[in-house]
Design a protein around this motif. Structure first.
Motif, PDB file in Angstrom:
ATOM      1  N   ASN A 146      23.333   0.701 -26.830  1.00  0.00           N
ATOM      2  CA  ASN A 146      22.298   1.279 -27.684  1.00  0.00           C
ATOM      3  C   ASN A 146      22.414   0.809 -29.139  1.00  0.00           C
ATOM      4  O   ASN A 146      22.527   1.625 -30.055  1.00  0.00           O
ATOM      5  N   PRO A 147      22.378  -0.491 -29.382  1.00  0.00           N
ATOM      6  CA  PRO A 147      22.495  -0.963 -30.773  1.00  0.00           C
ATOM      7  C   PRO A 147      21.312  -0.564 -31.638  1.00  0.00           C
ATOM      8  O   PRO A 147      21.401  -0.646 -32.864  1.00  0.00           O
ATOM      9  N   ASP A 148      20.236  -0.108 -31.005  1.00  0.00           N
ATOM     10  CA  ASP A 148      19.085   0.357 -31.773  1.00  0.00           C
ATOM     11  C   ASP A 148      19.246   1.800 -32.240  1.00  0.00           C
ATOM     12  O   ASP A 148      18.403   2.316 -32.974  1.00  0.00           O
ATOM     13  N   LYS A 149      20.361   2.462 -31.850  1.00  0.00           N
ATOM     14  CA  LYS A 149      20.572   3.865 -32.214  1.00  0.00           C
ATOM     15  C   LYS A 149      21.789   4.091 -33.106  1.00  0.00           C
ATOM     16  O   LYS A 149      21.895   5.146 -33.737  1.00  0.00           O
ATOM     17  N   PHE A 150      22.734   3.154 -33.162  1.00  0.00           N
ATOM     18  CA  PHE A 150      23.955   3.337 -33.946  1.00  0.00           C
ATOM     19  C   PHE A 150      24.202   2.105 -34.816  1.00  0.00           C
ATOM     20  O   PHE A 150      24.248   0.985 -34.317  1.00  0.00           O
ATOM     21  N   ALA A 151      24.406   2.342 -36.113  1.00  0.00           N
ATOM     22  CA  ALA A 151      24.636   1.232 -37.033  1.00  0.00           C
ATOM     23  C   ALA A 151      26.109   1.025 -37.358  1.00  0.00           C
ATOM     24  O   ALA A 151      26.487  -0.039 -37.849  1.00  0.00           O
ATOM     25  N   TYR A 152      26.934   2.032 -37.102  1.00  0.00           N
ATOM     26  CA  TYR A 152      28.362   1.965 -37.439  1.00  0.00           C
ATOM     27  C   TYR A 152      29.171   2.414 -36.236  1.00  0.00           C
ATOM     28  O   TYR A 152      28.854   3.410 -35.589  1.00  0.00           O
ATOM     29  N   VAL A 153      30.255   1.669 -35.958  1.00  0.00           N
ATOM     30  CA  VAL A 153      31.050   1.900 -34.751  1.00  0.00           C
ATOM     31  C   VAL A 153      32.524   1.967 -35.119  1.00  0.00           C
ATOM     32  O   VAL A 153      33.025   1.113 -35.867  1.00  0.00           O
ATOM     33  N   GLY A 154      33.230   2.972 -34.600  1.00  0.00           N
ATOM     34  CA  GLY A 154      34.653   3.104 -34.857  1.00  0.00           C
ATOM     35  C   GLY A 154      35.446   3.341 -33.590  1.00  0.00           C
ATOM     36  O   GLY A 154      35.152   4.271 -32.836  1.00  0.00           O
ATOM     37  N   LEU A 155      36.428   2.495 -33.347  1.00  0.00           N
ATOM     38  CA  LEU A 155      37.325   2.645 -32.195  1.00  0.00           C
ATOM     39  C   LEU A 155      38.719   2.936 -32.723  1.00  0.00           C
ATOM     40  O   LEU A 155      39.351   2.081 -33.331  1.00  0.00           O
TER      41      LEU A 155
END
Length: 324
Positions: free
Chosen positions: A224-233
């Motif tokens: 869903n790259p159209d829903k989240f702009a920042y990602v943290g693992l």
């Protein structure tokens, strides 16, 4: 009577009853600073310590202890404006249940009725639940302190239970993310955007998680790259150049991938989510950065797969978010 203490992921430390009635023992070595689950084993039975608070971890309520950390100030309870953590219950038609989440709203949320806020969806690890980030992680205190110091923009945090089916340790390789993805994206997110003053668009939405929650974050944000702009693992795998290139729109739409580990997790420089392949997350992060993608890699000093690693990760991640 046989009594032992299971603490910090180690085997049992045998306890001896002293003349004053207290049970004491010495661990094989010093524990890492920060939070640790523990329990008592009495004549083969497992019990919590009745003299301490309980925290949900390892699929059960367990006792917890804090080993004072040298940098505990960033999650300490201080005389600063505080946000609020509230429980919400939302309908989940896909599972036929009412589900629970906890929502952190930043200081001033109730007073500034015209202000809308970005949102971080923050996931717990395997065996934990939606209470973990507030109770064990002190996410609300970390945010209060960062906001008071002017180090991060105020934003909402949503924490929900990340399981729709049972997963045993080591079983993440066969975990089906689609049922939980439906709960999060199609049910919880619309509820939050309807009931809270959010900035309900992709560039004001982030997702992160620890361990299993990081694994879930990678799968859901990649789909869903159209829903989240920042990602943290946080101790939950990494993103490679191949991962980014394999998802249409990810490189153009996602503004940041943040990956972190405790230093003790990076044995030989390699790590990975429980049950997953071992990779070199630092090399992946460096390669992403060289390719022109905004990639940040953080290592928590002198910690392993534990909450001090993840508290520090949130401290480092939050100031990077929503910097339009």
């Amino acid at each position: 009577m046989s009594v032992s203490l299971g603490l910090g992921g180690r085997g049992g430390t045998v306890l001896q009853k002293a003349a004053d009635g207290a049970w004491t023992g010495t661990t094989a070595g010093p524990l890492d600073q920060g939070f640790h689950y523990y329990h008592l084993t009495v004549d083969g039975g497992t019990f919590n310590d009745p003299g301490t608070l309980n925290f949900y971890g390892s699929t059960r309520w367990e006792s917890g202890v804090e080993i004072p950390a040298r940098d505990a100030d960033f999650y300490a309870l201080k005389d600063v404006p505080h946000g609020r953590v509230e429980q919400i219950l939302f309908a989940s038609p896909s599972t036929g249940t009412q589900r629970r989440a906890f929502v952190y709203t930043p200081p001033g949320y109730d007073k500034n009725s015209a202000t809308r806020y970005p949102v971080l969806y923050l996931q717990h690890g395997w065996g934990e639940d939606e209470t973990a980030w507030s109770n064990q992680g002190h996410a609300n205190l970390i945010m209060d302190n960062l906001i008071a110091a002017g180090k991060t923009k105020p934003f909402i945090i949503v924490m929900t239970y990340g399981m729709t089916n049972d997963v045993r340790p080591g079983g993440l390789a066969s975990f089906d993310i689609k049922p939980f993805q439906t709960v999060l994206v199609d049910e919880l997110m619309p509820y939050v955007d309807t009931h809270f003053r959010t900035l309900a668009d992709q560039r004001h939405r982030a997702m992160a998680g620890l361990s299993m929650g990081g694994f879930e974050t990678k799968l859901i944000t990649s789909a869903n790259p159209d829903k989240f702009a920042y990602v943290g693992l946080f101790s939950g795998g990494s993103f490679s150049v191949e991962d980014v290139n394999a998802t249409v729109g990810f490189k153009n739409k996602v503004k940041l991938v943040f990956v972190s580990f405790g230093s003790r997790e990076l044995q030989g420089g390699r790590s990975g989510p429980p049950g997953g392949p071992r990779v070199d997350p630092r090399a992946n992060a460096d390669a992403l950065k060289k390719s022109g993608f905004n990639s940040v890699f953080y290592v928590s000093p002198d910690t392993a797969h534990e909450f001090l690693s993840w508290r520090r990760s949130l401290r480092e991640f939050a100031p990077l978010l929503f910097k339009d």
